[in-house]
Design a protein around this motif. Structure first.
Motif, short mmCIF file in Angstrom:
data_model
loop_
_atom_site.label_atom_id
_atom_site.label_comp_id
_atom_site.label_asym_id
_atom_site.label_seq_id
_atom_site.Cartn_x
_atom_site.Cartn_y
_atom_site.Cartn_z
N ARG A 83 -5.45 29.20 -12.94
CA ARG A 83 -6.16 30.46 -13.21
C ARG A 83 -5.91 30.95 -14.63
O ARG A 83 -6.82 31.44 -15.30
N GLU A 84 -4.67 30.82 -15.09
CA GLU A 84 -4.35 31.27 -16.43
C GLU A 84 -4.98 30.35 -17.48
O GLU A 84 -5.55 30.82 -18.48
N LEU A 85 -4.89 29.05 -17.26
CA LEU A 85 -5.42 28.09 -18.22
C LEU A 85 -6.93 28.22 -18.37
O LEU A 85 -7.46 28.21 -19.48
N TRP A 86 -7.63 28.32 -17.25
CA TRP A 86 -9.09 28.32 -17.26
C TRP A 86 -9.69 29.72 -17.22
O TRP A 86 -10.91 29.87 -17.20
N GLU A 87 -8.82 30.75 -17.20
CA GLU A 87 -9.26 32.14 -17.18
C GLU A 87 -10.29 32.36 -16.07
O GLU A 87 -11.42 32.81 -16.29
N THR A 88 -9.84 32.04 -14.86
CA THR A 88 -10.71 32.09 -13.70
C THR A 88 -9.99 32.77 -12.55
O THR A 88 -8.76 32.91 -12.56
N ASP A 89 -10.73 33.19 -11.54
CA ASP A 89 -10.14 33.75 -10.33
C ASP A 89 -10.38 32.83 -9.14
O ASP A 89 -10.39 33.25 -7.99
N GLU A 90 -10.54 31.53 -9.40
CA GLU A 90 -10.78 30.56 -8.33
C GLU A 90 -9.67 30.59 -7.28
O GLU A 90 -8.49 30.73 -7.62
N ASP A 91 -10.04 30.43 -6.03
CA ASP A 91 -9.02 30.25 -5.00
C ASP A 91 -8.62 28.78 -4.95
O ASP A 91 -9.15 27.94 -5.70
#
Length: 295
Positions: free
Chosen positions: A195-203
């Protein structure tokens, strides 16, 4: 056949103190756990030409790690990191690694032989930290080794262990991590790193599906107390392996321990659920003591 692990080993200082030389590093932790489980493991890194480096190499060899490719740098020494643990057992780190010998390991005599032997090894494993600390030329050599192994039907395991301070920017880290994902057959990411690397909120399920889109055979997404999400190529829905409760004294090295337990099961031809449970059991054990490796 031997598993080849590429990475950086460092001296460890802990906020709770402790006598004797301590050491750690994400891939080194995994290498030692695998050796303790009875697997043939060669660790590929670089250290200094000094008594402390001598002592650490001797300690790793005593653990059963093959240190033939622990290379010696004529002018650099070991990196150092310090762990601070808060009241909940959560760790934070300080690093002194700019002059780490491992940063130039691909430029040292002996690396050509290590790469040649790793080409036919049972398994090759490295992390995003491994890619972060080596030279651009070293990155290309390690990724080329991995891509060729995958093309030859041999396995490569990769953990996208993201430490922002090691990178000039997230874009560079993402580009290299994506190339490593393409070259890997076994993915071992952590939900928070992704999530931090890709700046995402993926589960975790979405992370697993994204990794599988790069043609890993299997991905195990570590999610701490939420457990582990297993995805396999050709299966639409990733599988959740719940975690058991654990006493948390120090979270240092828990993900590295999971990777070792998972890969140990995989090397022993266990089912993927058994691999995940093995990883979780070793992570729980690591959480219950201070430092990344129980000495």
């Amino acid at each position: 056949m031997t598993t080849f692990i590429f990475g950086e080993a460092m001296l460890e200082y802990h906020s709770h103190g402790g006598a004797g030389l301590r050491y750690g590093g994400d891939t080194l932790n995994t290498a030692i756990h695998l050796a303790r489980a009875g697997h043939d493991v060669a660790y590929v890194t670089a250290i200094g030409n000094d008594p402390i480096s001598d002592a650490l190499e001797a300690a790793w060899s005593a653990e059963g790690v093959d240190t033939r490719y622990v290379l010696r740098h004529p002018a650099r020494n070991l990196g150092i990191y310090a762990i601070h643990v808060d009241g909940d057992g959560e760790r934070s780190f300080l690093y002194w690694r700019d002059r780490s010998a491992a940063r130039e390991m691909f430029e040292l005599p002996g690396m050509h032989s290590a790469l040649a032997e790793a080409a036919s090894a049972r398994l090759v494993y490295f992390s995003l930290i491994s890619l972060a600390i080596i030279s651009p030329e070293g990155r290309e050599q390690l990724l080329a080794l991995s891509a060729q192994r995958k093309a030859d039907g041999k396995d490569v395991a990769y953990d996208s262990n993201y430490r922002p301070a090691l990178w000039e920017g997230a874009q560079c880290a993402r580009a290299l991590s994506e190339r490593a994902m393409v070259a890997a057959t076994i993915g071992l990411p952590t939900n928070t790193d992704e999530r931090e690397l890709w700046e995402t909120d993926e589960d975790e399920q979405e992370i697993a599906k994204r990794w599988l889109s790069f043609h890993q055979g299997v991905v195990a997404v570590k999610a701490a107390e939420r457990g582990c999400v297993l995805g396999t190529i050709g299966h639409e829905m990733p599988q959740i392996v719940p975690a058991k409760s654990a006493e948390v004294i120090d979270s240092s090295g828990a993900g590295d321990a999971f990777n070792a337990g998972f890969l140990s099961g995989w090397l022993n031809s266990r089912s993927l659920v058994e691999c995940a449970e093995s990883g979780q059991a070793l992570a729980r054990k690591t959480l219950s003591h201070q430092g990344a490796i129980m000495l």
